[in-house]
Design an enzyme around this catalytic site. Structure first.
Site, short mmCIF file in Angstrom:
data_model
loop_
_atom_site.label_atom_id
_atom_site.label_comp_id
_atom_site.label_asym_id
_atom_site.label_seq_id
_atom_site.Cartn_x
_atom_site.Cartn_y
_atom_site.Cartn_z
N HIS A 349 -57.30 19.92 -1.34
CA HIS A 349 -58.65 20.63 -1.09
C HIS A 349 -58.44 21.60 0.17
O HIS A 349 -59.41 21.80 0.58
CB HIS A 349 -59.59 19.32 -0.54
CG HIS A 349 -60.21 18.17 -1.31
ND1 HIS A 349 -61.08 18.29 -2.10
CD2 HIS A 349 -59.22 17.25 -1.84
CE1 HIS A 349 -61.08 17.39 -3.00
NE2 HIS A 349 -60.21 16.67 -2.66
N LYS A 536 -73.01 23.67 7.33
CA LYS A 536 -71.51 23.08 6.84
C LYS A 536 -70.88 22.70 7.99
O LYS A 536 -71.45 22.95 9.26
CB LYS A 536 -70.84 24.18 6.13
CG LYS A 536 -70.81 25.68 6.92
CD LYS A 536 -70.17 26.78 6.09
CE LYS A 536 -71.27 27.38 4.69
NZ LYS A 536 -70.55 26.68 3.39
N ARG A 537 -69.54 22.01 8.08
CA ARG A 537 -68.84 21.58 9.19
C ARG A 537 -68.66 22.99 9.97
O ARG A 537 -68.49 24.04 9.52
CB ARG A 537 -67.64 21.08 8.75
CG ARG A 537 -67.98 19.43 8.57
CD ARG A 537 -68.54 18.83 9.47
NE ARG A 537 -67.53 18.74 10.56
CZ ARG A 537 -66.69 17.42 10.72
NH1 ARG A 537 -66.81 16.29 10.09
NH2 ARG A 537 -65.97 17.33 11.79
N LYS A 542 -64.83 29.44 8.55
CA LYS A 542 -66.02 29.43 7.88
C LYS A 542 -67.31 30.66 8.61
O LYS A 542 -68.24 30.98 7.98
CB LYS A 542 -66.86 28.02 7.96
CG LYS A 542 -66.11 26.90 7.13
CD LYS A 542 -66.96 25.57 7.18
CE LYS A 542 -65.94 24.43 6.67
NZ LYS A 542 -66.28 24.31 5.19
N THR A 644 -68.98 23.33 -1.61
CA THR A 644 -70.11 22.85 -2.85
C THR A 644 -71.45 23.09 -2.46
O THR A 644 -72.33 22.85 -3.18
CB THR A 644 -69.72 21.28 -2.73
OG1 THR A 644 -69.54 20.62 -1.36
CG2 THR A 644 -68.56 20.87 -3.62
N LYS A 648 -75.54 23.80 -4.46
CA LYS A 648 -76.68 23.18 -4.33
C LYS A 648 -77.68 24.43 -3.96
O LYS A 648 -78.70 23.94 -4.48
CB LYS A 648 -76.54 22.13 -3.20
CG LYS A 648 -75.67 20.92 -3.40
CD LYS A 648 -75.14 20.27 -1.99
CE LYS A 648 -73.86 19.46 -2.49
NZ LYS A 648 -73.43 19.18 -0.96
C1 26Q Z 1 -56.63 14.39 8.23
C2 26Q Z 1 -55.75 13.61 8.78
C3 26Q Z 1 -56.22 13.01 9.96
C4 26Q Z 1 -57.60 13.06 10.09
C5 26Q Z 1 -58.34 13.74 9.09
C6 26Q Z 1 -57.90 14.35 8.15
C7 26Q Z 1 -58.96 15.26 7.36
C8 26Q Z 1 -60.09 14.54 6.97
C9 26Q Z 1 -61.11 15.12 5.95
C10 26Q Z 1 -58.68 16.43 6.55
C11 26Q Z 1 -59.40 16.93 5.74
C12 26Q Z 1 -60.53 16.29 5.70
C13 26Q Z 1 -61.58 16.90 4.67
C14 26Q Z 1 -61.85 18.20 3.93
C15 26Q Z 1 -62.44 18.78 3.23
O1 26Q Z 1 -63.78 18.19 3.19
N1 26Q Z 1 -62.27 19.95 2.50
C16 26Q Z 1 -63.29 20.63 1.62
O2 26Q Z 1 -63.58 19.90 0.28
C17 26Q Z 1 -64.32 20.27 -0.50
C18 26Q Z 1 -64.29 19.59 -1.75
O3 26Q Z 1 -62.96 19.80 -2.56
C19 26Q Z 1 -64.29 21.71 -0.71
O4 26Q Z 1 -65.37 22.09 -1.48
C20 26Q Z 1 -64.05 22.65 0.52
O5 26Q Z 1 -63.93 24.04 0.42
C21 26Q Z 1 -63.00 21.95 1.52
O6 26Q Z 1 -62.99 22.51 2.81
#
Ligand code: 26Q
Length: 798
Positions: A349, A536-537, A542, A644, A648
């Site tokens: 991702h 978004k986050r 971004k 995503t 929407k």
């Molecule tokens: C990893 C290690 C330790 C703590 C947290 C994490 C962690 C947690 C969540 C790393 C990444 C995430 C989330 C990533 C994320 O949401 N990525 C997004 O995924 C979407 C679905 O595929 C994409 O549409 C976005 O572009 C992408 O940023």
């Protein structure tokens, strides 16, 4: 399902009386919600039970989606819609004089996810049930979801999200008979057995119970209910004496206490590794047990089971599966490895290097001593096999799992599985060309693309009821079942009455949002303004800051010339920052201070408003997104894997203002160049800068007076109360050479915004663009995305 309104009303009253001992007029929304949830549970229980049995009886292949996050939001309305009784229940409530909106709001969002990745996992659960494929979710039952965001003095403050509240999770069912044990820490070594053969011994481990709670995933009007299984931790009775202190107990409870709130920065925290292993081991153990009940040989488990690794968080899976097959079930290595590789598949991702999971070998060994040995063995065999094949040693070094005393989880997921996919076309291309290029040369056949999708039912039928009605009036109701029917709207793009109808629908959604903004922030906004939204986050890539810079420019313009001819704008933000992400928090503070400055400046004559809506989450998105005119998707090209929310917004008739990044490119392909506003560098231009090291933001700053004035306003007191934050931004942009190229893209962004202003003045043109977006949004249904996963990666049958 078969149910009349009258029957529902009788059932509802009975349940309320039995469960809450209260009559309808006196009941609180929370009591009404709990009652309704319990009643619909009763309605679907037998279907759910049958489904679980049918799957094991028919020996069907099942996919298990392993994800450390699931972000479904509220479930009441989706469950009602999918059971086919949403309208009936609303009518029944009207007869009972109960406000359905108030009841639905009593449900707390299930927010066991950070953002896109978690929301995608939840969407896939809905779509698996809706398409009828046997697919189960596997995750953690966090006591606290993603933190609740409050804004105090413009700053983000994080509060715990106690989502169980007083009513708990009404949808879940605890499954005591499926409890399994997970072992951590201790020692692993080899010892000769009676026959003198060396066998692994794992002793001194901490033993924990993994307790499953199943949450039903109801398919849309098809009688299918799948499971989302979330694991909680408990101490087995026989080990309770080993936990004499509160602290010892707490460290165990911590495992399922909170979701890590970072979504883009890897930190090698032991607890996180424990979380990842806990849910992975528990899930895999259950899978093997239920497979063996069918009486089939373990060597062939991949014919009945797929395990999907959602990003690297469950990427310990191939090693743990090997441990189970070899140590616990006695398979030989090669047979186990063959089954493992054919069982596992992995989705990437992100290409941000700071997000890639790499565990210190010493920590990994301490927490998972036996799994560590297995990882070493997998790594050794991989290196030997590649060397044997004559692979370039540099490529081997780059792709192996263990190097520099770290365990590279993505490498384990790729080597230990048969499929690697990105989440949008560009993202997959970048993985192949760049991030995972060496792997691509070794295993080209493993790589594939699966462009993300969204649950169209939630974002139209549930969150945009007026829009849904307008679509019904234009093309009939078939689209509610078959989203591809939306394409018929293309026939109406020159129908003035239809365009006007859709325009009015947007105005209604804007009025709802305007009322919400007034109530939650006190700011008054006009629905005649363009609602320009970025939700978004919060992350530097971004580029919320680019949006802010443009707002500052407009502010400067209006201060110079209060009569500037512009369509009034309301800029709407929603964003959580990871609690430790200083820069992101500073951007939030600046947005809020800028909002204060602008919203209280009467000389602007209401032409400009800025709103930051706190605590962005799924249920808030349902109010914001249908009300947007402009969808801001302005990440630096190559950085946003897919996005995503862009989908929407498109589906609800906003015009996308975007860089050529992630799925924006595919949105453009669907709607055509004239129905989207694209600006800025593309990925090749960005990569060229990386290659030639020729970017110099200070040069732009010094030579472009407009940019200079905008950047200076962060540090010269134009925006009050941001001394430190403004300096931090200035330094990021100028001193540290503007890592995400905001200054370079700024002129193109301003020009794109001016095009938006011009287009919006022509109501018919704008409405035609909006309708084209709605009409072609069916491309992004997660029902189709999941069908591709099911057919191409998991090889499932319905
Ligand atoms: C990893 C290690 C330790 C703590 C947290 C994490 C962690 C947690 C969540 C790393 C990444 C995430 C989330 C990533 C994320 O949401 N990525 C997004 O995924 C979407 C679905 O595929 C994409 O549409 C976005 O572009 C992408 O940023």
């Amino acid at each position: 399902m078969q149910l009349t309104k009258e029957q529902f009303i009788r059932d509802f009253k009975d349940t309320l009386h039995e469960e809450q001992l209260v009559k309808v007029p006196a009941a609180t929304p929370s009591e009404l919600f709990t009652t309704l949830a319990k009643l619909i549970r009763k309605y679907y229980t037998s279907t759910w039970l049958d489904r679980n049995h049918a799957l094991s009886d028919n020996k069907q292949k099942i996919a298990y989606y392993f994800s450390i996050e699931f972000l479904p939001g509220r479930m009441l309305e989706t469950n009602l819609l999918n059971l086919g009784i949403l309208d009936l229940v609303k009518e029944g409530f009207a007869d009972l004089d109960v406000d359905f909106e108030a009841v639905k709001t009593a449900e707390h969002d299930m927010a066991l996810g950070n953002g896109g990745l978690g929301r995608l996992a939840a969407a896939f659960m809905d779509s698996l049930a809706t398409t009828g494929y046997p697919g189960f979710g596997n995750g953690l039952r966090y006591k606290y979801g993603l933190f609740k965001q409050r804004i105090v003095d413009g700053y983000q403050v994080e509060l715990p999200d106690s989502w169980f509240g007083s009513i708990g999770n009404v949808w879940e069912v605890r499954k005591d008979h499926d409890i399994v044990q997970v072992k951590l820490f201790g020692n692993a070594y080899l010892q000769p057995n009676e026959e003198g053969k060396l066998v692994p011994v794992y002793d001194g481990a901490q033993v924990l119970n993994a307790v499953p709670y199943d949450v039903p995933q109801i398919g849309f009007e098809n009688g299918v209910i799948n499971n989302l299984r979330l694991w909680d931790v408990e101490i087995p009775e026989e080990y309770e004496l080993n936990y004499p202190t509160i602290d010892a107990l707490r460290t165990v409870r911590d495992i399922t206490s909170t979701l890590y709130p970072d979504d883009s920065n890897f930190e090698g925290k032991q607890l996180r590794l424990v979380q990842e292993y806990f849910m992975t081991s528990a899930g895999l153990q259950t899978i093997i047990k239920s497979y063996l009940k069918q009486g089939l040989p373990l060597e062939q488990i991949h014919e009945k089971v797929s395990v999907h690794i959602n990003d690297t968080h469950p990427a310990v899976a191939p090693a743990e599966f090997m441990r189970l097959l070899v140590d616990e079930y006695g398979l030989n290595w090669d047979a186990a490895w063959n089954a493992t590789v054919q069982t596992m598949s992995y989705t990437n991702h992100t290409i941000l290097s700071e997000a890639l999971e790499k565990w210190d070998a010493s920590l990994f060994k301490h927490v998972l001593p036996r799994v560590y040995q297995i990882v070493l063995e997998i790594d050794n065999r991989f290196v030997a096999e590649m060397a044997n094949k004559g692979v370039d040693p540099a490529v081997i070094e780059n792709t192996r799992i263990v190097k520099d005393d770290q365990i590279h989880m993505a490498n384990l997921a790729i080597i230990g599985g048969h499929s690697v996919n990105g989440v949008a076309k560009l993202h997959t291309e970048l993985l192949k060309e760049d991030t995972l290029h060496d792997f691509y040369t070794l295993y080209p056949e493993k790589f594939n693309n699966k462009t993300n999708g969204i649950v169209q039912r939630r974002w139209t039928q549930i969150s945009a009821p007026e829009l849904s009605k307008a679509i019904d009036e234009t093309i009939g109701k078939e689209w509610r079942k078959d989203i591809h029917e939306l394409r018929k709207l293309n026939d109406f793009v020159d129908d003035k009455a239809v365009l006007e109808n859709f325009y009015q629908v947007k105005q209604e959604a804007k009025a709802r949002l305007a009322a919400f903004i007034k109530e939650s922030t006190g700011v008054e906004v006009s629905t005649e303004a363009i609602f320009d939204v970025q939700v978004k986050r919060l992350h530097a890539y971004k580029r919320q800051l680019l949006n802010v810079m443009h707002i500052v420019k407009l502010y400067n313009d209006l201060k110079d010339n209060p009569d500037k001819d512009m369509v009034p704008r309301v800029f709407i933000f929603g964003a959580k920052a990871a609690p430790g992400y200083h820069f992101a928090k500073s951007v939030i503070k600046i947005i809020n201070e800028l909002a204060n400055l602008i919203n209280n400046d009467e000389s602007l004559q209401g032409k400009l408003k800025v709103v930051f809506l706190e605590n962005y989450r799924v249920s808030l998105a349902e109010i914001i997104i249908p009300a947007a005119d402009v969808s801001e998707q302005i990440s630096l090209a190559s950085k946003e894997a897919s996005g995503t929310s862009n989908m929407k917004f498109m589906m609800t008739g906003a015009i996308t203002l975007a860089t050529l990044d992630g799925a924006n490119i595919e949105i453009k392909d669907e709607v055509g160049d004239e129905n989207i506003i694209i600006f800025g560098m593309d990925k090749d231009e960005v990569y060229r800068h990386y290659a030639t090291h020729d970017y110099y933001s200070r040069g732009i700053y010094e030579s472009n007076p407009v940019i200079r004035r905008v950047v200076d306003s962060f540090v010269n007191g134009t925006i009050p109360n941001i001394q430190n934050e403004g300096m931090e931004i200035y330094e990021a942009l100028i001193t540290h050479n503007d890592e995400y190229f905001l200054l370079e893209d700024f002129p193109a962004y301003v020009e794109a915004q001016e095009r938006i202003d011009a287009l919006y003045r022509d109501r018919q043109t704008w409405s035609r663009m909006a309708l084209r977006n709605i009409a072609n949004s069916d491309k992004f249904t997660s029902d189709d995305t999941i069908t591709e996963y099911a057919e191409e990666i998991w090889k499932l049958k319905k």
